[in-house]
Design an enzyme around this catalytic site. Structure first.
Site, PDB file in Angstrom:
ATOM      1  N   GLY A   1      10.816  11.121  -9.135  1.00  0.00           N
ATOM      2  CA  GLY A   1       9.641  10.366  -8.684  1.00  0.00           C
ATOM      3  C   GLY A   1       9.634   8.973  -9.296  1.00  0.00           C
ATOM      4  O   GLY A   1       9.347   7.986  -8.615  1.00  0.00           O
TER       5      GLY A   1
ATOM      6  N   GLY B   1      12.757  13.274 -13.184  1.00  0.00           N
ATOM      7  CA  GLY B   1      12.620  11.824 -13.180  1.00  0.00           C
ATOM      8  C   GLY B   1      12.852  11.181 -11.826  1.00  0.00           C
ATOM      9  O   GLY B   1      12.968   9.963 -11.727  1.00  0.00           O
TER      10      GLY B   1
ATOM     11  N   GLU C   1       0.875  -1.168   0.000  1.00  0.00           N
ATOM     12  CA  GLU C   1       0.000   0.000   0.000  1.00  0.00           C
ATOM     13  C   GLU C   1       0.915   1.221   0.000  1.00  0.00           C
ATOM     14  O   GLU C   1       1.601   1.491   0.980  1.00  0.00           O
ATOM     15  CB  GLU C   1      -0.878   0.021   1.241  1.00  0.00           C
ATOM     16  CG  GLU C   1      -1.637   1.313   1.401  1.00  0.00           C
ATOM     17  CD  GLU C   1      -2.156   1.520   2.818  1.00  0.00           C
ATOM     18  OE1 GLU C   1      -2.737   2.588   3.047  1.00  0.00           O
ATOM     19  OE2 GLU C   1      -1.965   0.646   3.691  1.00  0.00           O
TER      20      GLU C   1
END
Length: 134
Positions: free
Chosen positions: A71, A69, A55
Protein backbone atom coordinates in the site's frame (compact mmCIF):
# COMPACT_ATOMS: atom_id res chain seq x y z
CA UNK A 1 -11.18 16.48 -17.40
CA UNK A 2 -12.48 14.56 -14.41
CA UNK A 3 -11.92 11.01 -15.61
CA UNK A 4 -10.33 8.55 -13.24
CA UNK A 5 -6.86 7.12 -13.66
CA UNK A 6 -5.73 3.88 -12.05
CA UNK A 7 -2.49 2.47 -10.75
CA UNK A 8 -2.41 -1.31 -10.79
CA UNK A 9 0.00 -3.49 -8.80
CA UNK A 10 0.48 -6.92 -10.34
CA UNK A 11 2.25 -10.07 -9.24
CA UNK A 12 4.84 -11.00 -11.85
CA UNK A 13 6.17 -14.25 -10.47
CA UNK A 14 8.39 -15.67 -7.81
CA UNK A 15 12.05 -14.79 -7.27
CA UNK A 16 13.56 -18.13 -6.21
CA UNK A 17 16.97 -16.63 -5.42
CA UNK A 18 15.47 -14.30 -2.80
CA UNK A 19 12.44 -16.42 -1.84
CA UNK A 20 9.96 -13.65 -2.53
CA UNK A 21 7.25 -12.61 -4.94
CA UNK A 22 8.13 -10.05 -7.57
CA UNK A 23 5.72 -7.21 -8.21
CA UNK A 24 5.50 -4.25 -10.56
CA UNK A 25 3.34 -1.19 -10.94
CA UNK A 26 1.29 -0.92 -14.10
CA UNK A 27 -0.45 -3.59 -16.14
CA UNK A 28 -1.93 -4.27 -19.52
CA UNK A 29 -4.43 -6.79 -18.15
CA UNK A 30 -6.04 -7.56 -14.81
CA UNK A 31 -4.42 -11.01 -14.47
CA UNK A 32 -2.43 -11.13 -11.24
CA UNK A 33 -3.70 -7.82 -9.83
CA UNK A 34 -2.91 -7.60 -6.11
CA UNK A 35 -3.66 -3.95 -5.45
CA UNK A 36 -3.87 -0.47 -6.78
CA UNK A 37 -5.41 2.95 -6.57
CA UNK A 38 -7.92 5.06 -8.48
CA UNK A 39 -7.70 8.83 -8.53
CA UNK A 40 -8.53 11.88 -10.56
CA UNK A 41 -6.83 15.19 -11.09
CA UNK A 42 -8.63 18.45 -10.34
CA UNK A 43 -7.40 21.73 -11.78
CA UNK A 44 -9.57 24.46 -10.27
CA UNK A 45 -9.54 28.16 -9.59
CA UNK A 46 -10.12 29.39 -6.07
CA UNK A 47 -10.32 33.16 -5.64
CA UNK A 48 -8.60 33.44 -9.05
CA UNK A 49 -5.67 31.28 -7.90
CA UNK A 50 -5.08 28.03 -9.81
CA UNK A 51 -5.05 24.96 -7.57
CA UNK A 52 -4.23 21.48 -8.81
CA UNK A 53 -4.79 18.46 -6.58
CA UNK A 54 -5.30 14.72 -6.71
CA UNK A 55 -8.50 13.24 -5.33
CA UNK A 56 -7.63 9.71 -4.21
CA UNK A 57 -10.84 7.72 -4.60
CA UNK A 58 -9.54 4.36 -3.42
CA UNK A 59 -6.39 2.47 -2.58
CA UNK A 60 -6.43 -1.26 -1.91
CA UNK A 61 -4.23 -4.31 -1.51
CA UNK A 62 -5.44 -7.92 -1.65
CA UNK A 63 -5.73 -9.32 1.89
CA UNK A 64 -3.11 -12.01 1.21
CA UNK A 65 -0.58 -9.29 0.32
CA UNK A 66 -1.32 -6.86 3.15
CA UNK A 67 1.39 -6.10 5.68
CA UNK A 68 4.16 -6.21 3.05
CA UNK A 69 4.37 -2.47 2.46
CA UNK A 70 2.58 -2.65 -0.88
CA UNK A 71 0.00 0.00 0.00
CA UNK A 72 2.88 2.35 0.80
CA UNK A 73 4.50 1.52 -2.56
CA UNK A 74 1.26 2.33 -4.39
CA UNK A 75 1.09 5.65 -2.53
CA UNK A 76 4.72 6.46 -3.37
CA UNK A 77 4.05 5.75 -7.04
CA UNK A 78 0.92 7.94 -6.90
CA UNK A 79 2.87 10.81 -5.33
CA UNK A 80 5.55 10.58 -8.02
CA UNK A 81 2.97 10.38 -10.83
CA UNK A 82 0.96 13.27 -9.39
CA UNK A 83 3.98 15.54 -9.55
CA UNK A 84 5.66 14.31 -12.73
CA UNK A 85 2.62 13.72 -14.94
CA UNK A 86 0.18 16.27 -13.55
CA UNK A 87 2.12 18.93 -11.65
CA UNK A 88 -0.09 18.27 -8.61
CA UNK A 89 1.62 18.58 -5.24
CA UNK A 90 -1.50 17.98 -3.14
CA UNK A 91 -3.30 14.69 -2.57
CA UNK A 92 -6.65 14.62 -0.80
CA UNK A 93 -8.75 11.63 0.15
CA UNK A 94 -11.71 10.71 2.29
CA UNK A 95 -10.72 8.28 5.04
CA UNK A 96 -13.00 6.60 7.52
CA UNK A 97 -11.70 5.90 11.01
CA UNK A 98 -10.49 2.40 10.08
CA UNK A 99 -8.45 3.64 7.09
CA UNK A 100 -6.95 6.70 8.74
CA UNK A 101 -4.03 4.90 10.49
CA UNK A 102 -2.79 3.69 7.08
CA UNK A 103 -2.98 7.19 5.64
CA UNK A 104 -1.31 8.70 8.72
CA UNK A 105 1.66 6.35 8.12
CA UNK A 106 1.82 7.75 4.58
CA UNK A 107 2.09 11.32 5.88
CA UNK A 108 -1.56 12.36 5.66
CA UNK A 109 -3.21 14.56 8.25
CA UNK A 110 -6.73 15.61 9.11
CA UNK A 111 -5.50 19.19 8.72
CA UNK A 112 -6.32 20.08 5.13
CA UNK A 113 -4.52 23.20 3.89
CA UNK A 114 -6.08 23.17 0.42
CA UNK A 115 -8.82 25.81 0.48
CA UNK A 116 -12.24 24.38 1.33
CA UNK A 117 -13.83 26.09 -1.68
CA UNK A 118 -11.37 24.29 -3.99
CA UNK A 119 -11.98 20.71 -2.83
CA UNK A 120 -15.53 20.70 -1.44
CA UNK A 121 -17.31 20.51 -4.82
CA UNK A 122 -15.24 17.43 -5.70
CA UNK A 123 -14.84 15.35 -2.54
CA UNK A 124 -17.75 14.05 -0.49
CA UNK A 125 -17.27 14.34 3.25
CA UNK A 126 -19.23 11.71 5.21
CA UNK A 127 -19.97 11.71 8.92
CA UNK A 128 -17.98 8.55 9.83
CA UNK A 129 -14.61 9.84 8.64
CA UNK A 130 -12.79 12.91 7.41
CA UNK A 131 -11.19 14.48 4.40
CA UNK A 132 -7.44 14.18 4.79
CA UNK A 133 -4.46 15.62 2.94
CA UNK A 134 -0.80 14.97 2.42
Amino acid sequence: DESYECIVLVECGYDNANSRRTLKTGATSLAGVVGGACYRVHDVKCQDDPIKFIELATVCVDASFQGLGLGAKVMQFLEKRAIEAHGAYRILAYADNLAFPFFRRQGFSRTVTTPFAAWKPHIVDYSLGAVIAE
